[in-house]
Design an enzyme around this catalytic site. Sequence first.
Site, PDB file in Angstrom:
ATOM      1  N   TRP A 101       0.809  -1.219   0.000  1.00  0.00           N
ATOM      2  CA  TRP A 101       0.000   0.000   0.000  1.00  0.00           C
ATOM      3  C   TRP A 101       0.843   1.271   0.000  1.00  0.00           C
ATOM      4  O   TRP A 101       0.543   2.229  -0.693  1.00  0.00           O
ATOM      5  CB  TRP A 101      -1.006  -0.001   1.162  1.00  0.00           C
ATOM      6  CG  TRP A 101      -1.983  -1.109   0.996  1.00  0.00           C
ATOM      7  CD1 TRP A 101      -2.076  -2.251   1.744  1.00  0.00           C
ATOM      8  CD2 TRP A 101      -2.985  -1.233  -0.030  1.00  0.00           C
ATOM      9  NE1 TRP A 101      -3.066  -3.057   1.254  1.00  0.00           N
ATOM     10  CE2 TRP A 101      -3.646  -2.465   0.177  1.00  0.00           C
ATOM     11  CE3 TRP A 101      -3.392  -0.428  -1.099  1.00  0.00           C
ATOM     12  CZ2 TRP A 101      -4.687  -2.907  -0.645  1.00  0.00           C
ATOM     13  CZ3 TRP A 101      -4.429  -0.870  -1.919  1.00  0.00           C
ATOM     14  CH2 TRP A 101      -5.066  -2.099  -1.689  1.00  0.00           C
ATOM     15  N   ASP A 171      -2.021   6.148   6.754  1.00  0.00           N
ATOM     16  CA  ASP A 171      -3.033   5.283   6.168  1.00  0.00           C
ATOM     17  C   ASP A 171      -3.356   4.237   7.235  1.00  0.00           C
ATOM     18  O   ASP A 171      -2.515   3.402   7.565  1.00  0.00           O
ATOM     19  CB  ASP A 171      -2.447   4.630   4.905  1.00  0.00           C
ATOM     20  CG  ASP A 171      -3.388   3.601   4.284  1.00  0.00           C
ATOM     21  OD1 ASP A 171      -4.477   3.360   4.829  1.00  0.00           O
ATOM     22  OD2 ASP A 171      -3.009   3.039   3.225  1.00  0.00           O
ATOM     23  N   LYS A 195     -12.725  -1.908   5.720  1.00  0.00           N
ATOM     24  CA  LYS A 195     -11.909  -2.876   6.452  1.00  0.00           C
ATOM     25  C   LYS A 195     -12.348  -2.971   7.907  1.00  0.00           C
ATOM     26  O   LYS A 195     -12.414  -4.042   8.468  1.00  0.00           O
ATOM     27  CB  LYS A 195     -10.431  -2.470   6.408  1.00  0.00           C
ATOM     28  CG  LYS A 195      -9.862  -2.301   5.009  1.00  0.00           C
ATOM     29  CD  LYS A 195      -9.110  -3.529   4.529  1.00  0.00           C
ATOM     30  CE  LYS A 195      -8.809  -3.499   3.052  1.00  0.00           C
ATOM     31  NZ  LYS A 195      -7.901  -2.413   2.653  1.00  0.00           N
TER      32      LYS A 195
HETATM   33  C1  LIG Z   1      -7.351  -1.764   1.457  1.00  0.00           C
HETATM   34  C2  LIG Z   1      -6.309  -0.787   1.686  1.00  0.00           C
HETATM   35  C3  LIG Z   1      -6.178   0.355   0.877  1.00  0.00           C
HETATM   36  C4  LIG Z   1      -7.048   0.615  -0.316  1.00  0.00           C
HETATM   37  O1  LIG Z   1      -8.304   0.992   0.088  1.00  0.00           O
HETATM   38  P1  LIG Z   1      -9.454   1.366  -0.966  1.00  0.00           P
HETATM   39  O2  LIG Z   1     -10.481   1.995  -0.083  1.00  0.00           O
HETATM   40  O3  LIG Z   1      -9.897   0.073  -1.577  1.00  0.00           O
HETATM   41  O4  LIG Z   1      -8.878   2.299  -1.958  1.00  0.00           O
HETATM   42  C5  LIG Z   1      -5.179   1.260   1.183  1.00  0.00           C
HETATM   43  N1  LIG Z   1      -4.349   1.067   2.228  1.00  0.00           N
HETATM   44  C6  LIG Z   1      -4.440  -0.021   3.019  1.00  0.00           C
HETATM   45  C7  LIG Z   1      -3.504  -0.155   4.168  1.00  0.00           C
HETATM   46  C8  LIG Z   1      -5.418  -0.974   2.770  1.00  0.00           C
HETATM   47  O5  LIG Z   1      -5.525  -2.043   3.582  1.00  0.00           O
END
Ligand SMILES: *Cc1c(COP(=O)(O)O)cnc(C)c1O
Length: 300
Positions: A101, A171, A195
């Site tokens: 990511w 993030d 998530k």
């Molecule tokens: C799933 C995930 C993303 C991407 O998320 P989207 O909402 O699908 O764009 C980015 N960073 C991490 C750490 C993730 O687990």
Amino acid sequence: MRVHNFSAGPAVLPEEVLKEAQEELLSYQGKGLSVLEMSHRSTEFKQIMEDARSRMLKLMGLGDDYTALFLQGGASMQFYMIPLNFCAEDKKVNIIDTGAWSTKAIKEVKKLDKKLHIAATSEDKDFTYIPKEWTLSDNPAYLHITTNNTIRGTEWKIDPDVPQDVPLIADMSSNFLSKPLEFAKYDLIYGGAQKNIGPAGATFVVLKKSLLEKQNPGMVTMMDYNTHIKKDSAFNTPPCFSIYIIGKVLEWIEDNGGLVGMKKRNEEKAGYIYNILDNSDFYRGTVCSDNENCEKRCEF
Ligand SMILES: *Cc1c(COP(=O)(O)O)cnc(C)c1O
């Protein structure tokens, strides 16, 4: 019957939340229509939005110096929107690269032609650890980390210290609200809701208002954080139903011991699998841990 769902996201939602949503599906609070159908400008929905926002900040222990937004485009759009807004021409984006990511976040910075500095990387050992040390560049715009590396399985155990004038951006897509953190150390926290806190469709952004002083001028309307702040995340039609479910999940977190409760619950849950992996002479976890011969430790 409900199945076991090990998917990172979209992930399981509390059954209580699903049942409540089911009960309210045909008529929300006796209004004769559901949140799937009602105007995002209605009094009812404005209340839902406000409720979700204030619950989120409260769970994080953050006050009026922060604001919470619900946007679209996923965490993936934040990879672009953050450097676009917060890296001035004479500054450098600093990123700690911990795999998949953060690598994607780096790609967007390059596409924007912003100056980039990899403050640390664990690529030398296939991203099996979190770097213990990092070096900031001169003129850093901010430091960006990924608190949980969903694909690699490594997680930051600390909230890193940065010099006071360097914003810390994270993030937190896959471990947001899974445990207490020092949220006030961060200037911007973002992630896809799917998530940890709700269904797909909404992206949460928690932003320290003082960060806006560092915002670049001339942002296009939808990529400008101020557009969304000024209109309470309803400049255009927001993902109403996702936000409504997020509000219910946040309430469920409050009712189940808050973030301390979540930590306990998550450790128990993770223990079911990791205890077996860690004590097996057949399986081996991919993350470097203290009991392995690894130069650099994952645990702080
Ligand atoms: C799933 C995930 C993303 C991407 O998320 P989207 O909402 O699908 O764009 C980015 N960073 C991490 C750490 C993730 O687990």
